[in-house]
Write a protein that holds these residues in place. Structure first.
Motif, PDB file in Angstrom:
ATOM      1  N   GLY A   1      47.133  36.646  34.635  1.00  0.00           N
ATOM      2  CA  GLY A   1      48.225  35.909  35.408  1.00  0.00           C
ATOM      3  C   GLY A   1      49.628  36.511  35.217  1.00  0.00           C
ATOM      4  O   GLY A   1      50.734  36.140  35.939  1.00  0.00           O
TER       5      GLY A   1
ATOM      6  N   THR B   1      51.045  39.462  39.441  1.00  0.00           N
ATOM      7  CA  THR B   1      50.554  38.441  40.396  1.00  0.00           C
ATOM      8  C   THR B   1      50.648  39.059  41.710  1.00  0.00           C
ATOM      9  O   THR B   1      49.923  38.448  42.619  1.00  0.00           O
ATOM     10  CB  THR B   1      51.073  37.154  40.225  1.00  0.00           C
TER      11      THR B   1
ATOM     12  N   LYS C   1      43.430  33.742  33.669  1.00  0.00           N
ATOM     13  CA  LYS C   1      44.323  32.844  34.585  1.00  0.00           C
ATOM     14  C   LYS C   1      43.604  31.767  35.137  1.00  0.00           C
ATOM     15  O   LYS C   1      42.408  31.734  35.568  1.00  0.00           O
ATOM     16  CB  LYS C   1      45.106  33.636  35.727  1.00  0.00           C
TER      17      LYS C   1
ATOM     18  N   ASP D   1      43.658  29.834  37.755  1.00  0.00           N
ATOM     19  CA  ASP D   1      43.141  29.678  39.159  1.00  0.00           C
ATOM     20  C   ASP D   1      42.369  30.856  39.711  1.00  0.00           C
ATOM     21  O   ASP D   1      42.440  31.018  40.751  1.00  0.00           O
ATOM     22  CB  ASP D   1      44.592  29.340  40.030  1.00  0.00           C
ATOM     23  N   ALA D   2      41.964  31.683  38.712  1.00  0.00           N
ATOM     24  CA  ALA D   2      40.893  32.607  39.114  1.00  0.00           C
ATOM     25  C   ALA D   2      39.762  32.067  39.923  1.00  0.00           C
ATOM     26  O   ALA D   2      39.184  31.117  39.517  1.00  0.00           O
ATOM     27  CB  ALA D   2      40.532  33.347  37.910  1.00  0.00           C
TER      28      ALA D   2
END
Length: 279
Positions: free
Chosen positions: A140, A143, A181, A183-184
């Motif tokens: 992350g 981005t 990260k 929110d993968a």
């Protein structure tokens, strides 16, 4: 001793010699030509990365041995290791090295090598990333595609589930272990990663070389193409072994015969035919 008695004794000795030689010849012939039939159930499971190879080898093996039954369940490397340890699988497969605590009583067999391709949607203009850039994307820290020479668009990170051998290998080899990260997008199996990236212009994922097709593109890593030749010559930086494993106290003869077949000339040809790299 009369001549007639001598002739009788000589005849008996010659006859005995002929019978002995004939018996030896018959025994030798039987030993060299008789092949014991292979039968029984072979129940494997584990890594999805090896599934195309193992399924193809299993189909050929059962064609040659009609009394044998073969099944393989693609459930992930960690499950394959656990299943082989517990004996719920007659053999397990992993697409990564075993951890020290996983080895136990398992016998390991490297039957192929594999490269792991970093894949993008074909519409993405990026063609090369360094290992450091891949790591920063997955952690992350990078981005937006514009940060690595692409379009001004957010990067959609696609990774594998916990227990995946492919995920463990990539995290270890690229350098972002336990730093993925939050929110993968998580997908189970190489096929699901492939289809997710194929359906999203801004996505990045990783799959075994056997899953690269026209729906996704494999980019260069550190300016080295993801090819079989480059895995063989050890210039491509993201590669790993394909392992089969079993517990000697639980394994059966049919499973051992299948694994012998997998390592044979014919079995190794199947490895290469289905995208793996022969040992």
């Amino acid at each position: 001793m009369s001549k007639s008695l001598k002739r009788v004794l000589v005849s008996l000795l010659v006859g005995a010699t002929v019978l002995t030689l004939a018996g030896c010849g018959s025994s030798g012939s039987t030993t060299s030509t008789t092949k014991e039939a292979i039968s029984g159930e072979i129940n494997g499971g584990g890594s999805t990365s090896v599934q195309k190879i193992v399924d193809a080898a299993g189909s050929e093996f059962t064609a040659l041995n009609p009394d044998a039954k073969f099944t393989y369940s693609g459930t992930g490397s960690s499950d394959g290791i656990k299943g082989a340890t517990a004996g719920t699988y007659s053999f397990g497969c992993a697409s990564r090295e075993l951890k020290t605590e996983e080895k136990g009583n398992l016998t390991e067999l490297i039957f192929a090598y594999d490269g792991i391709a970093v894949v993008l949607n074909p519409a993405n203009t990026v063609t090369n990333l360094t290992k450091d850039q891949v790591a920063k994307i997955y952690m992350g820290e990078i981005t937006n595609w514009s940060e690595v020479g692409g379009a001004d668009a957010p990067i959609v990170v696609v990774s594998r589930e916990d227990g995946s051998g492919t995920r463990d290998a990539v995290e270890e080899l690229v350098g972002f272990k336990e730093k993925l990260k939050a929110d993968a997008t998580i997908k189970e199996g190489n096929g699901n990663v492939q289809t997710t990236v194929a359906g999203n212009t801004n996505a990045i994922g990783y799959v075994s070389l056997t899953f690269v097709d026209k729906t996704v593109k494999a980019i260069d890593v550190d300016s080295v193409k993801a090819t079989v030749d480059n895995v063989k010559n050890k210039t491509y930086p993201i590669s790993r072994p394909f392992l089969a494993m079993y517990d000697e106290s639980k394994v059966d003869d049919a499973t051992l015969a299948f694994l012998d077949f997998l390592m044979s000339t014919e079995g190794q040809a199947i490895v290469e035919e289905h995208g793996g790299i022969a040992v």
